[in-house]
Design a protein around this motif. Sequence first.
Motif, PDB file in Angstrom:
ATOM      1  N   ASN A  39      -4.027   9.057 -12.984  1.00 49.47           N
ATOM      2  CA  ASN A  39      -5.075   9.153 -11.964  1.00 49.47           C
ATOM      3  C   ASN A  39      -5.283   7.776 -11.332  1.00 49.47           C
ATOM      4  OD1 ASN A  39      -5.947  12.006 -12.428  1.00 49.47           O
ATOM      5  ND2 ASN A  39      -6.413  11.182 -14.463  1.00 49.47           N
ATOM      6  N   PRO A  40      -4.420   7.381 -10.404  1.00 52.90           N
ATOM      7  CA  PRO A  40      -4.505   6.039  -9.823  1.00 52.90           C
ATOM      8  C   PRO A  40      -5.787   5.823  -9.034  1.00 52.90           C
ATOM      9  CG  PRO A  40      -2.922   7.401  -8.630  1.00 52.90           C
ATOM     10  CD  PRO A  40      -3.302   8.170  -9.854  1.00 52.90           C
ATOM     11  N   GLN A  41      -6.283   4.579  -9.074  1.00 54.20           N
ATOM     12  CA  GLN A  41      -7.489   4.229  -8.348  1.00 54.20           C
ATOM     13  C   GLN A  41      -7.154   3.876  -6.897  1.00 54.20           C
ATOM     14  OE1 GLN A  41     -10.754   4.250  -9.639  1.00 54.20           O
ATOM     15  NE2 GLN A  41      -9.652   5.346 -11.266  1.00 54.20           N
ATOM     16  N   PRO A  42      -7.887   4.449  -5.932  1.00 53.89           N
ATOM     17  CA  PRO A  42      -7.630   4.108  -4.520  1.00 53.89           C
ATOM     18  C   PRO A  42      -8.177   2.731  -4.181  1.00 53.89           C
ATOM     19  CG  PRO A  42      -9.492   5.602  -4.675  1.00 53.89           C
ATOM     20  CD  PRO A  42      -8.958   5.462  -6.075  1.00 53.89           C
ATOM     21  N   MET A  43      -7.698   2.182  -3.059  1.00 51.57           N
ATOM     22  CA  MET A  43      -8.228   0.915  -2.568  1.00 51.57           C
ATOM     23  C   MET A  43      -9.630   1.118  -1.998  1.00 51.57           C
ATOM     24  SD  MET A  43      -4.887  -0.681  -0.609  1.00 51.57           S
ATOM     25  CE  MET A  43      -5.815  -2.174  -0.180  1.00 51.57           C
TER      26      MET A  43
ATOM     27  N   GLU B 255       0.843  -1.192   0.000  1.00 52.07           N
ATOM     28  CA  GLU B 255       0.000   0.000   0.000  1.00 52.07           C
ATOM     29  C   GLU B 255       0.881   1.244   0.000  1.00 52.07           C
ATOM     30  OE1 GLU B 255      -2.732  -0.162   3.242  1.00 52.07           O
ATOM     31  OE2 GLU B 255      -3.440  -2.185   2.740  1.00 52.07           O
ATOM     32  N   VAL B 256       0.566   2.189  -0.891  1.00 53.37           N
ATOM     33  CA  VAL B 256       1.331   3.431  -0.981  1.00 53.37           C
ATOM     34  C   VAL B 256       0.358   4.607  -0.957  1.00 53.37           C
ATOM     35  CG1 VAL B 256       3.174   2.344  -2.305  1.00 53.37           C
ATOM     36  CG2 VAL B 256       1.315   3.494  -3.521  1.00 53.37           C
ATOM     37  N   PRO B 257       0.797   5.779  -0.486  1.00 53.98           N
ATOM     38  CA  PRO B 257      -0.069   6.953  -0.544  1.00 53.98           C
ATOM     39  C   PRO B 257      -0.514   7.222  -1.977  1.00 53.98           C
ATOM     40  CG  PRO B 257       1.848   7.385   0.829  1.00 53.98           C
ATOM     41  CD  PRO B 257       2.094   6.071   0.155  1.00 53.98           C
ATOM     42  N   LEU B 258      -1.765   7.607  -2.136  1.00 56.15           N
ATOM     43  CA  LEU B 258      -2.334   7.812  -3.470  1.00 56.15           C
ATOM     44  C   LEU B 258      -1.524   8.824  -4.276  1.00 56.15           C
ATOM     45  CD1 LEU B 258      -4.795   6.786  -5.099  1.00 56.15           C
ATOM     46  CD2 LEU B 258      -6.010   8.854  -4.386  1.00 56.15           C
ATOM     47  N   LYS B 259      -0.980   9.836  -3.593  1.00 63.27           N
ATOM     48  CA  LYS B 259      -0.219  10.874  -4.285  1.00 63.27           C
ATOM     49  C   LYS B 259       1.084  10.344  -4.875  1.00 63.27           C
ATOM     50  CE  LYS B 259       1.975  12.502   0.017  1.00 63.27           C
ATOM     51  NZ  LYS B 259       3.305  11.988  -0.280  1.00 63.27           N
ATOM     52  N   ASP B 260       1.579   9.220  -4.339  1.00 67.06           N
ATOM     53  CA  ASP B 260       2.827   8.629  -4.837  1.00 67.06           C
ATOM     54  C   ASP B 260       2.591   7.502  -5.830  1.00 67.06           C
ATOM     55  OD1 ASP B 260       4.211  10.333  -3.098  1.00 67.06           O
ATOM     56  OD2 ASP B 260       4.181   8.854  -1.472  1.00 67.06           O
TER      57      ASP B 260
ATOM     58  N   LYS C 125     -10.262   2.923   1.388  1.00 59.92           N
ATOM     59  CA  LYS C 125      -9.056   3.680   1.725  1.00 59.92           C
ATOM     60  C   LYS C 125      -8.806   4.701   0.617  1.00 59.92           C
ATOM     61  CE  LYS C 125      -6.787  -0.022   4.343  1.00 59.92           C
ATOM     62  NZ  LYS C 125      -5.544  -0.821   4.511  1.00 59.92           N
ATOM     63  N   SER C 126      -9.458   5.826   0.713  1.00 58.80           N
ATOM     64  CA  SER C 126      -9.452   6.797  -0.375  1.00 58.80           C
ATOM     65  C   SER C 126      -8.102   7.446  -0.621  1.00 58.80           C
ATOM     66  CB  SER C 126     -10.495   7.893  -0.091  1.00 58.80           C
ATOM     67  OG  SER C 126     -10.193   8.565   1.132  1.00 58.80           O
ATOM     68  N   ASP C 127      -7.191   7.360   0.353  1.00 60.59           N
ATOM     69  CA  ASP C 127      -5.896   8.014   0.208  1.00 60.59           C
ATOM     70  C   ASP C 127      -4.758   7.026  -0.042  1.00 60.59           C
ATOM     71  OD1 ASP C 127      -6.076   6.881   2.702  1.00 60.59           O
ATOM     72  OD2 ASP C 127      -4.990   8.496   3.735  1.00 60.59           O
ATOM     73  N   VAL C 128      -5.109   5.764  -0.335  1.00 56.62           N
ATOM     74  CA  VAL C 128      -4.095   4.718  -0.500  1.00 56.62           C
ATOM     75  C   VAL C 128      -4.378   3.917  -1.767  1.00 56.62           C
ATOM     76  CG1 VAL C 128      -3.180   2.576   0.480  1.00 56.62           C
ATOM     77  CG2 VAL C 128      -3.646   4.516   1.966  1.00 56.62           C
ATOM     78  N   ALA C 129      -3.326   3.540  -2.472  1.00 54.74           N
ATOM     79  CA  ALA C 129      -3.448   2.670  -3.639  1.00 54.74           C
ATOM     80  C   ALA C 129      -2.645   1.403  -3.407  1.00 54.74           C
ATOM     81  CB  ALA C 129      -2.958   3.380  -4.896  1.00 54.74           C
ATOM     82  N   LEU C 130      -3.028   0.324  -4.103  1.00 54.85           N
ATOM     83  CA  LEU C 130      -2.307  -0.941  -4.016  1.00 54.85           C
ATOM     84  C   LEU C 130      -1.323  -1.008  -5.180  1.00 54.85           C
ATOM     85  CD1 LEU C 130      -2.219  -3.535  -2.303  1.00 54.85           C
ATOM     86  CD2 LEU C 130      -3.726  -4.583  -4.011  1.00 54.85           C
TER      87      LEU C 130
ATOM     88  N   GLY D 172       3.037   0.560 -10.674  1.00 52.67           N
ATOM     89  CA  GLY D 172       1.930  -0.154 -11.287  1.00 52.67           C
ATOM     90  C   GLY D 172       0.852  -0.322 -10.232  1.00 52.67           C
ATOM     91  N   VAL D 173      -0.370   0.101 -10.524  1.00 54.82           N
ATOM     92  CA  VAL D 173      -1.457   0.111  -9.540  1.00 54.82           C
ATOM     93  C   VAL D 173      -2.460  -0.991  -9.867  1.00 54.82           C
ATOM     94  CG1 VAL D 173      -3.354   1.456  -8.557  1.00 54.82           C
ATOM     95  CG2 VAL D 173      -1.152   2.549  -9.033  1.00 54.82           C
ATOM     96  N   MET D 174      -2.846  -1.760  -8.842  1.00 57.99           N
ATOM     97  CA  MET D 174      -3.728  -2.910  -9.021  1.00 57.99           C
ATOM     98  C   MET D 174      -5.095  -2.682  -8.403  1.00 57.99           C
ATOM     99  SD  MET D 174      -1.024  -5.954  -8.160  1.00 57.99           S
ATOM    100  CE  MET D 174      -0.292  -5.035  -6.804  1.00 57.99           C
ATOM    101  N   THR D 175      -6.094  -3.283  -9.043  1.00 63.70           N
ATOM    102  CA  THR D 175      -7.430  -3.396  -8.480  1.00 63.70           C
ATOM    103  C   THR D 175      -7.698  -4.882  -8.295  1.00 63.70           C
ATOM    104  OG1 THR D 175      -8.157  -1.414  -9.667  1.00 63.70           O
ATOM    105  CG2 THR D 175      -9.869  -2.863  -8.781  1.00 63.70           C
ATOM    106  N   ILE D 176      -8.116  -5.281  -7.080  1.00 62.99           N
ATOM    107  CA  ILE D 176      -8.285  -6.705  -6.791  1.00 62.99           C
ATOM    108  C   ILE D 176      -9.695  -6.994  -6.296  1.00 62.99           C
ATOM    109  CG2 ILE D 176      -5.843  -7.011  -6.261  1.00 62.99           C
ATOM    110  CD1 ILE D 176      -6.561  -7.050  -3.298  1.00 62.99           C
TER     111      ILE D 176
END
Length: 418
Positions: free
Chosen positions: A195-199, A166-171, A202-207, A176-180
């Motif tokens: 425009n990465p999709q958040p988890m 998990e990384v901050p959405l801004k970073d 967790k609106s401020d975090v991406a996988l 490579g960003v995943m949706t699971i």
Amino acid sequence: MSTQPEVRFVSRATRETLALVMAGGRGSRLMQLTANTAKPAVPFGGKFRIIDFTLSNCINSGVRRVGVLTQYKSHALIRHLQMGWGFMRGQFGEFVELLPAEQRSEGMSWYTGTADAVYQNIPFIRTHQPAHVLILAGDHIYKMDYGPMLAQHVATGAQVTVGCLEVPLKDATEFGVMTIGDDKRIVRFDEKPKNPQPMPGKSDVALASMGIYVFDARFLLDFLNRDAGVSESSHDFGHDIIPKAIAEAAVYAYPFRDLYDGGKQGYWRDVGTVDAFWQANLELTDVLPELNLYDERWPIWTHAAQLPPAKFILDKPGERGCAIDSMVSAGCIVAGGEVRNSVLFNNTRVETGSRISQSVLLPGVTIGRNCVINKAVIDENCVVPDGTLIGENSGGPASYYHVTKSGVTLVTKEMLES
């Protein structure tokens, strides 16, 4: 209930795995630190090289068949691997083998992408006939047991498993960003999206992908052969292989966890910029650093140079050799200087009256008398003249040096000699 069956299951998976470490990158964001060497060979943590962390993870995990793919200015890396990683027992099928880029036949080029690098080494994979191929990056700092990841890969029946954190959405635009789905199966993969999709939740975090992949060997070879025939492909795992695999096969995410506390994410750093490199080194001087180099259960292996212990000499007012909240490596001499919140690599010398603070001094550096070095990275074998002022608030000239946006000063031999 005994855990022995699970342990044996993991050990069988690790024995049937061949690891390929991608170590050919230039690492241009590290500026002059990689002018003469590949990023995985850059020193880190007082006595190590960056690649030591990935290789140590392999050895400690029981993955003991390892190929290292090299390309950019690889001499220092090759020399380090030959000197520090020759302890593997070939008679037991253990090895760390160098796989330099080479033009094996007419029409073949240097590695054009991460997938192409593995494609050009298909004969090496076939020689060892693994059940699984573990693809790793050789330029990150982290501790990870690959055994549970391999176990999940086998248990889920996946063709591909992607290590993720998990990384901050801004970073997330740098990953490579995943949706699971609920079962950890990856349904979407976007390489460095604008425009990465958040988890979910967790609106401020991406996988994000760690650049760590487990492939079924047959599946990997088939996909690489297909990709090699696509002229418009960039022949890269993130851009090409993983998105296509998601559309056609079972691809699962494996969440990266701490070695000893499964309830939290493990330590992982990309030290690909001067600021990140400086910060990760200084974090080691914390009272309880996130990355514990003193952990005997998960040692970091490297080439151990035969050097004398560090020495601190002189004890007069203004000429007292001391180091506070710092790491000082073998062969160092602090001769009447003061070192605070800094990392001194092997064979560094600090002369009388000099003050070093919040700085990283790479191997072989000599700091002359009455110098002030603050918030700096001093490259290997630099000799800093007497009276030199370097770094934030030192009052010294910065025109000859590289200064980052956050105020870290990078100094190389060429800069000092200009």
